[in-house]
Design a protein around this motif. Structure first.
Motif, PDB file in Angstrom:
ATOM      1  N   VAL A   7       0.833  -1.388   0.029  1.00 31.58           N
ATOM      2  CA  VAL A   7       0.090   0.145   0.005  1.00 31.58           C
ATOM      3  C   VAL A   7       0.828   1.143  -0.266  1.00 31.58           C
ATOM      4  CG1 VAL A   7      -1.691   1.119   1.406  1.00 31.58           C
ATOM      5  CG2 VAL A   7      -1.742  -1.157   1.241  1.00 31.58           C
ATOM      6  N   LYS A   8       1.091   1.941  -1.219  1.00 36.62           N
ATOM      7  CA  LYS A   8       2.037   3.020  -1.286  1.00 36.62           C
ATOM      8  C   LYS A   8       1.128   4.346  -1.327  1.00 36.62           C
ATOM      9  CE  LYS A   8       3.350   1.006  -5.057  1.00 36.62           C
ATOM     10  NZ  LYS A   8       3.904   0.064  -5.762  1.00 36.62           N
ATOM     11  N   LYS A   9      -0.053   4.299  -1.324  1.00 32.14           N
ATOM     12  CA  LYS A   9      -0.908   5.581  -1.595  1.00 32.14           C
ATOM     13  C   LYS A   9      -1.985   5.928  -0.381  1.00 32.14           C
ATOM     14  CE  LYS A   9      -0.113   5.679  -6.396  1.00 32.14           C
ATOM     15  NZ  LYS A   9      -0.708   5.508  -7.871  1.00 32.14           N
ATOM     16  N   ALA A  10      -1.905   7.064  -0.037  1.00 33.10           N
ATOM     17  CA  ALA A  10      -3.039   7.265   1.027  1.00 33.10           C
ATOM     18  C   ALA A  10      -4.051   8.476   0.327  1.00 33.10           C
ATOM     19  CB  ALA A  10      -2.628   8.025   2.083  1.00 33.10           C
ATOM     20  N   VAL A  11      -5.474   8.215   0.370  1.00 29.98           N
ATOM     21  CA  VAL A  11      -6.249   9.348   0.063  1.00 29.98           C
ATOM     22  C   VAL A  11      -6.796   9.788   1.454  1.00 29.98           C
ATOM     23  CG1 VAL A  11      -8.568   9.727  -0.898  1.00 29.98           C
ATOM     24  CG2 VAL A  11      -6.924   8.197  -1.999  1.00 29.98           C
ATOM     25  N   LEU A  12      -6.628  11.331   1.390  1.00 24.24           N
ATOM     26  CA  LEU A  12      -7.101  11.842   2.715  1.00 24.24           C
ATOM     27  C   LEU A  12      -8.210  13.037   2.113  1.00 24.24           C
ATOM     28  CD1 LEU A  12      -4.020  11.019   3.354  1.00 24.24           C
ATOM     29  CD2 LEU A  12      -4.385  12.992   5.073  1.00 24.24           C
ATOM     30  N   PRO A  13      -9.455  12.463   2.493  1.00 29.25           N
ATOM     31  CA  PRO A  13     -10.652  13.414   2.124  1.00 29.25           C
ATOM     32  C   PRO A  13     -10.667  14.665   3.001  1.00 29.25           C
ATOM     33  CG  PRO A  13     -11.347  11.036   2.391  1.00 29.25           C
ATOM     34  CD  PRO A  13     -10.110  11.315   2.985  1.00 29.25           C
ATOM     35  N   ALA A  14     -10.733  15.648   2.472  1.00 31.95           N
ATOM     36  CA  ALA A  14     -10.785  17.101   3.378  1.00 31.95           C
ATOM     37  C   ALA A  14     -11.384  18.189   2.662  1.00 31.95           C
ATOM     38  CB  ALA A  14      -9.249  17.511   3.695  1.00 31.95           C
ATOM     39  N   ALA A  15     -12.812  17.420   1.869  1.00 32.74           N
ATOM     40  CA  ALA A  15     -13.546  18.488   1.307  1.00 32.74           C
ATOM     41  C   ALA A  15     -14.828  18.971   2.122  1.00 32.74           C
ATOM     42  CB  ALA A  15     -13.943  17.978  -0.182  1.00 32.74           C
ATOM     43  N   HIS A  67     -18.292   9.956  -2.770  1.00 35.23           N
ATOM     44  CA  HIS A  67     -18.041  10.686  -3.903  1.00 35.23           C
ATOM     45  C   HIS A  67     -16.682  11.396  -3.957  1.00 35.23           C
ATOM     46  CE1 HIS A  67     -17.788  14.525  -6.482  1.00 35.23           C
ATOM     47  NE2 HIS A  67     -18.416  13.551  -7.396  1.00 35.23           N
ATOM     48  N   ALA A  68     -16.153  11.608  -2.678  1.00 33.30           N
ATOM     49  CA  ALA A  68     -14.838  12.244  -2.491  1.00 33.30           C
ATOM     50  C   ALA A  68     -13.794  10.989  -3.161  1.00 33.30           C
ATOM     51  CB  ALA A  68     -14.438  12.745  -0.972  1.00 33.30           C
ATOM     52  N   ILE A  69     -13.908   9.882  -2.642  1.00 29.05           N
ATOM     53  CA  ILE A  69     -13.094   8.680  -2.933  1.00 29.05           C
ATOM     54  C   ILE A  69     -12.750   8.622  -4.515  1.00 29.05           C
ATOM     55  CG2 ILE A  69     -12.504   6.385  -2.629  1.00 29.05           C
ATOM     56  CD1 ILE A  69     -12.244   7.979   0.038  1.00 29.05           C
ATOM     57  N   VAL A  70     -14.087   8.544  -5.052  1.00 37.39           N
ATOM     58  CA  VAL A  70     -14.173   8.600  -6.686  1.00 37.39           C
ATOM     59  C   VAL A  70     -13.175   9.513  -7.150  1.00 37.39           C
ATOM     60  CG1 VAL A  70     -15.502   8.600  -8.463  1.00 37.39           C
ATOM     61  CG2 VAL A  70     -16.546   7.575  -6.561  1.00 37.39           C
ATOM     62  N   CYS A  71     -13.273  10.851  -6.677  1.00 39.65           N
ATOM     63  CA  CYS A  71     -12.328  11.715  -7.249  1.00 39.65           C
ATOM     64  C   CYS A  71     -11.043  11.307  -7.252  1.00 39.65           C
ATOM     65  CB  CYS A  71     -12.688  13.013  -6.277  1.00 39.65           C
ATOM     66  SG  CYS A  71     -14.008  13.881  -6.264  1.00 39.65           S
ATOM     67  N   ALA A  72     -10.293  10.415  -6.295  1.00 39.87           N
ATOM     68  CA  ALA A  72      -8.974  10.164  -6.350  1.00 39.87           C
ATOM     69  C   ALA A  72      -8.604   9.127  -7.292  1.00 39.87           C
ATOM     70  CB  ALA A  72      -8.915   9.584  -4.816  1.00 39.87           C
ATOM     71  N   MET A  73      -9.753   8.575  -8.168  1.00 39.98           N
ATOM     72  CA  MET A  73      -9.177   7.314  -9.007  1.00 39.98           C
ATOM     73  C   MET A  73      -8.211   7.870 -10.108  1.00 39.98           C
ATOM     74  SD  MET A  73     -12.178   5.386 -10.888  1.00 39.98           S
ATOM     75  CE  MET A  73     -12.285   6.063 -12.664  1.00 39.98           C
ATOM     76  N   PRO A  74      -8.163   8.937 -10.542  1.00 39.07           N
ATOM     77  CA  PRO A  74      -7.070   9.195 -11.568  1.00 39.07           C
ATOM     78  C   PRO A  74      -5.660   8.883 -10.967  1.00 39.07           C
ATOM     79  CG  PRO A  74      -8.568  11.002 -11.735  1.00 39.07           C
ATOM     80  CD  PRO A  74      -8.917  10.164 -10.426  1.00 39.07           C
ATOM     81  N   PHE A  75      -5.400   9.349  -9.626  1.00 36.36           N
ATOM     82  CA  PHE A  75      -4.157   9.239  -9.199  1.00 36.36           C
ATOM     83  C   PHE A  75      -3.885   7.682  -8.286  1.00 36.36           C
ATOM     84  CE2 PHE A  75      -4.648  13.658  -9.603  1.00 36.36           C
ATOM     85  CZ  PHE A  75      -3.478  14.264  -9.611  1.00 36.36           C
ATOM     86  N   VAL A  76      -4.962   7.062  -7.854  1.00 43.71           N
ATOM     87  CA  VAL A  76      -4.930   5.851  -7.422  1.00 43.71           C
ATOM     88  C   VAL A  76      -4.669   4.741  -8.379  1.00 43.71           C
ATOM     89  CG1 VAL A  76      -6.067   3.800  -5.834  1.00 43.71           C
ATOM     90  CG2 VAL A  76      -6.323   6.235  -5.385  1.00 43.71           C
ATOM     91  N   LYS A  77      -5.366   4.986  -9.483  1.00 40.26           N
ATOM     92  CA  LYS A  77      -5.444   3.944 -10.626  1.00 40.26           C
ATOM     93  C   LYS A  77      -5.807   2.480 -10.019  1.00 40.26           C
ATOM     94  CE  LYS A  77      -2.315   6.608 -13.689  1.00 40.26           C
ATOM     95  NZ  LYS A  77      -1.177   7.471 -12.594  1.00 40.26           N
ATOM     96  N   ASP A  78      -4.823   1.543 -10.330  1.00 39.01           N
ATOM     97  CA  ASP A  78      -5.278   0.194 -10.063  1.00 39.01           C
ATOM     98  C   ASP A  78      -4.444  -0.587  -8.867  1.00 39.01           C
ATOM     99  OD1 ASP A  78      -2.716   0.138 -11.295  1.00 39.01           O
ATOM    100  OD2 ASP A  78      -3.495  -1.278 -12.853  1.00 39.01           O
ATOM    101  N   GLU A  79      -4.166   0.274  -7.803  1.00 41.59           N
ATOM    102  CA  GLU A  79      -3.517  -0.232  -6.735  1.00 41.59           C
ATOM    103  C   GLU A  79      -4.362  -0.146  -5.591  1.00 41.59           C
ATOM    104  OE1 GLU A  79       0.174   1.817  -5.746  1.00 41.59           O
ATOM    105  OE2 GLU A  79       0.426   2.519  -7.941  1.00 41.59           O
ATOM    106  N   PRO A  80      -4.128  -0.863  -4.456  1.00 44.86           N
ATOM    107  CA  PRO A  80      -4.624  -0.738  -3.211  1.00 44.86           C
ATOM    108  C   PRO A  80      -4.245   0.655  -2.700  1.00 44.86           C
ATOM    109  CG  PRO A  80      -3.082  -2.471  -2.873  1.00 44.86           C
ATOM    110  CD  PRO A  80      -2.996  -2.171  -4.488  1.00 44.86           C
ATOM    111  N   PHE A  81      -5.160   1.077  -1.834  1.00 44.39           N
ATOM    112  CA  PHE A  81      -4.806   2.492  -1.051  1.00 44.39           C
ATOM    113  C   PHE A  81      -5.415   2.411   0.234  1.00 44.39           C
ATOM    114  CE2 PHE A  81      -8.906   4.616  -2.080  1.00 44.39           C
ATOM    115  CZ  PHE A  81      -9.527   3.789  -2.889  1.00 44.39           C
TER     116      PHE A  81
END
Ligand code: G1P
Length: 297
Positions: free
Chosen positions: A5-13, A112-126
């Protein structure tokens, strides 16, 4: 060691309405607990697990988050000139980290915030970290969750037992314990159902989802097809419930210290307890609290 797991998504909106008027023009995530903004605790927690890339989902009035994680040339030069090494160290420690920012144009919900991260997460676990849940920095919650994710090759969500009357503040799960789990005996569960913010009467249990998730990229398809759920928002819990029809999801019961810093009381508790442990404050602050308490008697 290979880090899965190399990426983290932090919703802050979010709008941070519980902290108005403080959050009218500045983000809730930047409210300081002692001397660090809330969101920095989450970033440091993820860094301690080997995560190196951060995707922050921002919205209106959130620009100070970007400034906070940027280098601050003039301030750094000023501190260097004055020989303030320790302070300099504090502001440059995160300078080498990669942050990507995505704007969620309308606050349509966590899912919806998580979906916004899709272009950066691509196909990895996060990993997903909700920064108003502050986990005691001495705990290994996220590290344990990554371990469980690798062991079962599945999404993992953090759970905590909460008083029944509080279930309506959380996503709540129905689940069965894994009988043969050796590493975290009695604390790993197979999720069988989940519901966002149920009433105490209808909740399937008192096991609440807390703000740490290890997700797999197949969650995006499930979130994209969702209709608004509780509160008219696209809910991550609903996306996970839909994913549950396709694959196993695991829950990990956390029994360490968590502060719900999204509430005023939890915010104050985090401030007091982390303040008591702060090397610059602990002695004086403890004495102040003792005196204050004895003045009540
Ligand atoms: C979100 C999730 C909820 C989860 C909670 C944990 O709710 O939707 O399922 O239990 O975070 O903090 P929020 O607190 O954003 O309303």
């Amino acid at each position: 060691m290979k880090i899965s797991v190399k990426k983290a998504v932090l919703p802050a909106a979010g709008l941070g309405t519980r902290f108005l008027p403080a959050t009218k023009a500045s983000p809730k995530e930047m409210l300081p607990i002692v001397d660090k903004p809330m969101i920095q605790y989450s970033v440091e927690e993820a860094l301690s697990c080997g995560i190196k890339e951060f995707i922050i989902i921002t919205g209106k009035y959130k620009r100070t988050i970007e400034d906070h994680f940027d280098s601050a040339f003039e301030l750094e030069e000023n501190l260097k000139r004055k020989g303030k090494k320790e302070l300099l160290e504090k502001i440059i420690t995160l300078n080498h980290i990669d942050f990507a920012y995505i704007r969620q144009r309308t606050p349509l919900g966590l899912g919806h915030a998580i979906v916004c991260a899709m272009p950066f997460v691509k196909d990895e676990p996060f990993a997903v970290l909700l920064s108003d849940d502050i986990i005691d920095p001495q705990e290994t919650l996220l590290k344990d969750m990554i371990y469980i994710h690798e062991k079962y090759n599945a999404p993992v969500i953090a759970l905590e037992r909460v008083p029944r009357k509080e279930v309506q503040k959380y996503g709540v799960v129905a689940c069965t314990p894994l009988p043969n789990e050796k590493d975290f005996k009695g604390r790993v569960f197979k999720i069988t159902d989940m519901v966002e913010k149920p009433s105490p009467e209808t909740a399937p249990s008192n096991l609440a989802i807390i703000g740490r998730y290890i997700l797999t990229p197949d969650i995006f398809t499930h979130l994209k097809g969702l209709k608004p759920g509780k509160g008219g928002e696209i809910q991550l819990t609903d996306g996970l419930k839909s994913l549950l029809k396709k694959r196993q999801i695991y829950g990990y019961l956390f029994n360490g210290k968590r502060y719900d810093a999204g509430s005023k009381l939890g915010f104050l508790q985090a401030t007091v307890e982390l303040g008591l442990r702060h090397p610059e404050l602990s002695g004086d602050f403890k004495k102040y609290l003792k005196d204050l308490i004895s003045s009540f008697h």
